[in-house]
Motif scaffolding. Sequence first.
Motif, PDB file in Angstrom:
ATOM      1  N   LEU A 129     -16.326 -36.834  -1.709  1.00  0.00           N
ATOM      2  CA  LEU A 129     -17.202 -35.713  -2.054  1.00  0.00           C
ATOM      3  C   LEU A 129     -18.225 -36.223  -3.058  1.00  0.00           C
ATOM      4  CD1 LEU A 129     -17.774 -32.628  -1.874  1.00  0.00           C
ATOM      5  CD2 LEU A 129     -16.228 -32.356  -3.838  1.00  0.00           C
ATOM      6  N   TYR A 130     -19.505 -35.995  -2.772  1.00  0.00           N
ATOM      7  CA  TYR A 130     -20.546 -36.554  -3.628  1.00  0.00           C
ATOM      8  C   TYR A 130     -21.702 -35.579  -3.785  1.00  0.00           C
ATOM      9  CZ  TYR A 130     -22.067 -37.716   1.109  1.00  0.00           C
ATOM     10  OH  TYR A 130     -22.380 -37.643   2.452  1.00  0.00           O
ATOM     11  N   ALA A 131     -22.454 -35.773  -4.852  1.00  0.00           N
ATOM     12  CA  ALA A 131     -23.632 -34.959  -5.118  1.00  0.00           C
ATOM     13  C   ALA A 131     -24.579 -35.763  -5.994  1.00  0.00           C
ATOM     14  CB  ALA A 131     -23.245 -33.656  -5.815  1.00  0.00           C
ATOM     15  N   GLY A 132     -25.868 -35.515  -5.839  1.00  0.00           N
ATOM     16  CA  GLY A 132     -26.819 -36.261  -6.645  1.00  0.00           C
ATOM     17  C   GLY A 132     -28.246 -35.804  -6.447  1.00  0.00           C
ATOM     18  N   TRP A 133     -29.143 -36.617  -6.934  1.00  0.00           N
ATOM     19  CA  TRP A 133     -30.579 -36.343  -6.877  1.00  0.00           C
ATOM     20  C   TRP A 133     -31.296 -37.635  -6.542  1.00  0.00           C
ATOM     21  CZ3 TRP A 133     -34.467 -36.441 -11.344  1.00  0.00           C
ATOM     22  CH2 TRP A 133     -35.700 -35.895 -10.932  1.00  0.00           C
ATOM     23  N   LYS A 134     -32.173 -37.570  -5.534  1.00  0.00           N
ATOM     24  CA  LYS A 134     -32.919 -38.750  -5.090  1.00  0.00           C
ATOM     25  C   LYS A 134     -34.412 -38.438  -5.123  1.00  0.00           C
ATOM     26  CE  LYS A 134     -32.667 -42.447  -1.677  1.00  0.00           C
ATOM     27  NZ  LYS A 134     -31.977 -42.943  -0.459  1.00  0.00           N
ATOM     28  N   PRO A 135     -35.031 -38.564  -6.295  1.00  0.00           N
ATOM     29  CA  PRO A 135     -36.458 -38.251  -6.407  1.00  0.00           C
ATOM     30  C   PRO A 135     -37.334 -39.415  -5.935  1.00  0.00           C
ATOM     31  CG  PRO A 135     -35.616 -38.917  -8.541  1.00  0.00           C
ATOM     32  CD  PRO A 135     -34.432 -38.909  -7.595  1.00  0.00           C
ATOM     33  N   ALA A 136     -38.503 -39.083  -5.425  1.00  0.00           N
ATOM     34  CA  ALA A 136     -39.484 -40.097  -5.050  1.00  0.00           C
ATOM     35  C   ALA A 136     -40.305 -40.455  -6.282  1.00  0.00           C
ATOM     36  CB  ALA A 136     -40.381 -39.576  -3.935  1.00  0.00           C
ATOM     37  N   LEU A 137     -40.218 -41.711  -6.706  1.00  0.00           N
ATOM     38  CA  LEU A 137     -40.978 -42.174  -7.868  1.00  0.00           C
ATOM     39  C   LEU A 137     -42.403 -42.549  -7.488  1.00  0.00           C
ATOM     40  CD1 LEU A 137     -38.229 -44.366  -9.579  1.00  0.00           C
ATOM     41  CD2 LEU A 137     -38.724 -41.929  -9.912  1.00  0.00           C
ATOM     42  N   THR A 138     -42.565 -43.193  -6.334  1.00  0.00           N
ATOM     43  CA  THR A 138     -43.881 -43.511  -5.778  1.00  0.00           C
ATOM     44  C   THR A 138     -43.769 -43.313  -4.263  1.00  0.00           C
ATOM     45  OG1 THR A 138     -43.467 -45.866  -5.333  1.00  0.00           O
ATOM     46  CG2 THR A 138     -44.145 -45.279  -7.568  1.00  0.00           C
ATOM     47  N   ASP A 139     -44.811 -43.685  -3.533  1.00  0.00           N
ATOM     48  CA  ASP A 139     -44.750 -43.542  -2.082  1.00  0.00           C
ATOM     49  C   ASP A 139     -43.866 -44.614  -1.439  1.00  0.00           C
ATOM     50  OD1 ASP A 139     -46.377 -45.678  -2.591  1.00  0.00           O
ATOM     51  OD2 ASP A 139     -47.997 -45.068  -1.243  1.00  0.00           O
ATOM     52  N   TRP A 140     -43.381 -45.573  -2.222  1.00  0.00           N
ATOM     53  CA  TRP A 140     -42.515 -46.606  -1.658  1.00  0.00           C
ATOM     54  C   TRP A 140     -41.223 -46.808  -2.452  1.00  0.00           C
ATOM     55  CZ3 TRP A 140     -41.471 -50.650  -4.976  1.00  0.00           C
ATOM     56  CH2 TRP A 140     -42.340 -50.804  -6.055  1.00  0.00           C
ATOM     57  N   LEU A 141     -41.052 -46.092  -3.565  1.00  0.00           N
ATOM     58  CA  LEU A 141     -39.882 -46.299  -4.420  1.00  0.00           C
ATOM     59  C   LEU A 141     -39.179 -44.976  -4.701  1.00  0.00           C
ATOM     60  CD1 LEU A 141     -38.229 -48.325  -6.160  1.00  0.00           C
ATOM     61  CD2 LEU A 141     -39.752 -47.751  -8.067  1.00  0.00           C
ATOM     62  N   ASN A 142     -37.857 -44.939  -4.408  1.00  0.00           N
ATOM     63  CA  ASN A 142     -37.025 -43.774  -4.689  1.00  0.00           C
ATOM     64  C   ASN A 142     -35.930 -44.153  -5.682  1.00  0.00           C
ATOM     65  OD1 ASN A 142     -38.313 -42.045  -2.783  1.00  0.00           O
ATOM     66  ND2 ASN A 142     -37.145 -43.030  -1.148  1.00  0.00           N
ATOM     67  N   ALA A 143     -35.567 -43.206  -6.537  1.00  0.00           N
ATOM     68  CA  ALA A 143     -34.408 -43.371  -7.409  1.00  0.00           C
ATOM     69  C   ALA A 143     -33.239 -42.590  -6.812  1.00  0.00           C
ATOM     70  CB  ALA A 143     -34.713 -42.868  -8.813  1.00  0.00           C
TER      71      ALA A 143
END
Length: 283
Positions: A129-143
């Motif tokens: 079971l997992y949860a998180g946040w994956k924001p786009a930092l730039t048009d080619w880099l995600n956190a």
Amino acid sequence: MNRKTEQEQNARFVQHPPLGRRRLRNAQLAGLATLAAAGVLLAIAVIAPAQAQEAAPGADASPLHLTGNLGVVSQYVFRGTTQTNRKPALQGGFDLTHDNGLYAGLWMSNVSWISDTNSAASASLEADLYAGWKPALTDWLNADVGVLHYAYPGSYPAGMTKPDTNEIYAGLDAKWIAFKYSYSTGNTFGNAGTSGSSYADLSVNHELFAGINGIAHIGRQRYTGPNASALSYTDWKLGLTRDFYGYLLGLAYTDTNAADAGYTIRGKNIGRSQVVLSLNKTF
């Protein structure tokens, strides 16, 4: 979408009777991923209607997305070690994501390593079971930041350290190359006194030719505690995948330098070279 040990008496478990305080702490940590997943789902539920109202009239695209996945593998290999004694596994789960980067999900697979290690234990399912946040930092880099709870429901003999594990993680994904660091907040995969263990993962996934993707991976499982030297190891993988009308066919070779002293179960080192054939479908 991760450990194991068998010293002379029990390969994967360091048998220390847990103290009452440790039991309380582990029980609290066991709910960490569940609470985080619930929080993400709640946040999605609150944000989604507001954004839907702000959408242009007539727009029918929802910011929420639910996907499922189902697969079969010739054997389940996690961080370079076989979880099914080189036998097939059926796997699947689902993911709920939001356009703002929030996500939560559940993934499951059959396993055999627990009963292979200790015949008095009965646990044949892994549920993550997992949860998180994956924001786009730039048009080619995600956190990517989140929490993951590995659950192994079943029955265990008295004095056995349960394998349930909580990890928090952070990573970066730059199109075809990704790095992820996971940190264990308590006992790690049945090994007592291993809070603070970690796993670092560097992966590359890039198209080679004719729709065939190449995969390369190297990871480092670092354990803390009295048996750290026997339990820590490096794993690596090379593989190929090809999409056939929505079905992803994969072939991979994995290996580790896991020590016999820490990873021998039923006379075999579960971290030795493995070949995995897989077929997966996302819907």
